[in-house]
Motif scaffolding. Sequence first.
Motif, short mmCIF file in Angstrom:
data_model
loop_
_atom_site.label_atom_id
_atom_site.label_comp_id
_atom_site.label_asym_id
_atom_site.label_seq_id
_atom_site.Cartn_x
_atom_site.Cartn_y
_atom_site.Cartn_z
N PRO A 139 35.23 34.93 27.59
CA PRO A 139 36.11 34.57 26.48
C PRO A 139 37.09 35.70 26.17
N THR A 140 38.29 35.35 25.78
CA THR A 140 39.29 36.34 25.40
C THR A 140 39.69 36.10 23.95
N PRO A 141 40.08 37.16 23.24
CA PRO A 141 40.40 37.00 21.82
C PRO A 141 41.52 36.01 21.55
N SER A 142 42.44 35.87 22.52
CA SER A 142 43.60 35.00 22.30
C SER A 142 43.39 33.58 22.79
N GLY A 143 42.20 33.25 23.31
CA GLY A 143 41.90 31.88 23.66
C GLY A 143 42.07 31.55 25.13
N PRO A 144 41.67 30.33 25.52
CA PRO A 144 41.61 29.93 26.93
C PRO A 144 42.96 29.77 27.62
N ASP A 145 44.04 29.67 26.85
CA ASP A 145 45.36 29.51 27.45
C ASP A 145 46.16 30.81 27.44
N SER A 146 45.52 31.91 27.09
CA SER A 146 46.23 33.19 26.99
C SER A 146 46.47 33.79 28.36
N PHE A 147 47.33 34.79 28.39
CA PHE A 147 47.60 35.50 29.64
C PHE A 147 46.33 36.16 30.16
N THR A 148 45.54 36.76 29.27
CA THR A 148 44.32 37.42 29.73
C THR A 148 43.31 36.42 30.29
N ALA A 149 43.28 35.21 29.74
CA ALA A 149 42.39 34.18 30.29
C ALA A 149 42.79 33.84 31.72
N HIS A 150 44.08 33.78 31.99
CA HIS A 150 44.55 33.51 33.35
C HIS A 150 44.24 34.69 34.27
N LEU A 151 44.35 35.90 33.74
CA LEU A 151 43.97 37.08 34.53
C LEU A 151 42.51 36.99 34.95
#
Length: 240
Positions: free
Chosen positions: A15-27
């Motif tokens: 999980p990332t703080p900005s949610g599943p559609d965030s840039f970090t989620a894609h990373l």
Amino acid sequence: MPPSDDAPVRTRDAPTPSGPDSFTAHLWQASLPIHERILGHPFLAGLTAGTLPDEVFRRYVVQDSHYLKGFARALALAAGRATDDEDVVFLATAGAEAITVEHELHASFISAFGMSPADVDDTPRNPTTTAYVDFMLAHTAAGRYPEALAAVLACFWIYREVGRELVAEGSPVPRYQRWIDTYASDEFSAQVDRLLEIVDRHAATLGDEGRNRFAQIWLQGCRYEWRFWDAAFHDETWPV
């Protein structure tokens, strides 16, 4: 080519703080094949099983001591390139804390192995440690700020996720359990979340080329993380 003695892999979405559609989620999705290889590596399997030889862990700790000094310098360089005061404070503080970890966590391990700080300093950095540190310093010294963030991200994020995976199993060896607990701690997780928030904020200012460049650097950092454990496990040395 990854070694053939990798254990069965375990993985899950992070999980990332900005949610599943965030840039970090894609990373994270892009890095999953590497992360699976990391979790399946016999070094980590040996930590939880308690079967990792002392000599292998000693090699890892010595190289990690060298690495953390370079990592602290890379964070200081990244702080110098930051464009936001809060980012400067976070990265500079993280760099100071990296040195604290080196002195507190590793000092006890090194002492238990009958080594002194001078013994560690006298042990050469292996090829992977040298390459990884140089990779971070090059991007944080000469790259743009987002590239500096990309270069230091893997050490934070990969270790957090490894700690989360391994703490569920634990280790019968106290020193291995202490290592696992360090990276599974709420304090370390909060630090990682803060960095991920910074990454997502700056990713919003990047075009497609900038995001692709960031992802390439992030994935290279992930590969170095795999190689770091592998180098200790297989006693990597300079061939000449």
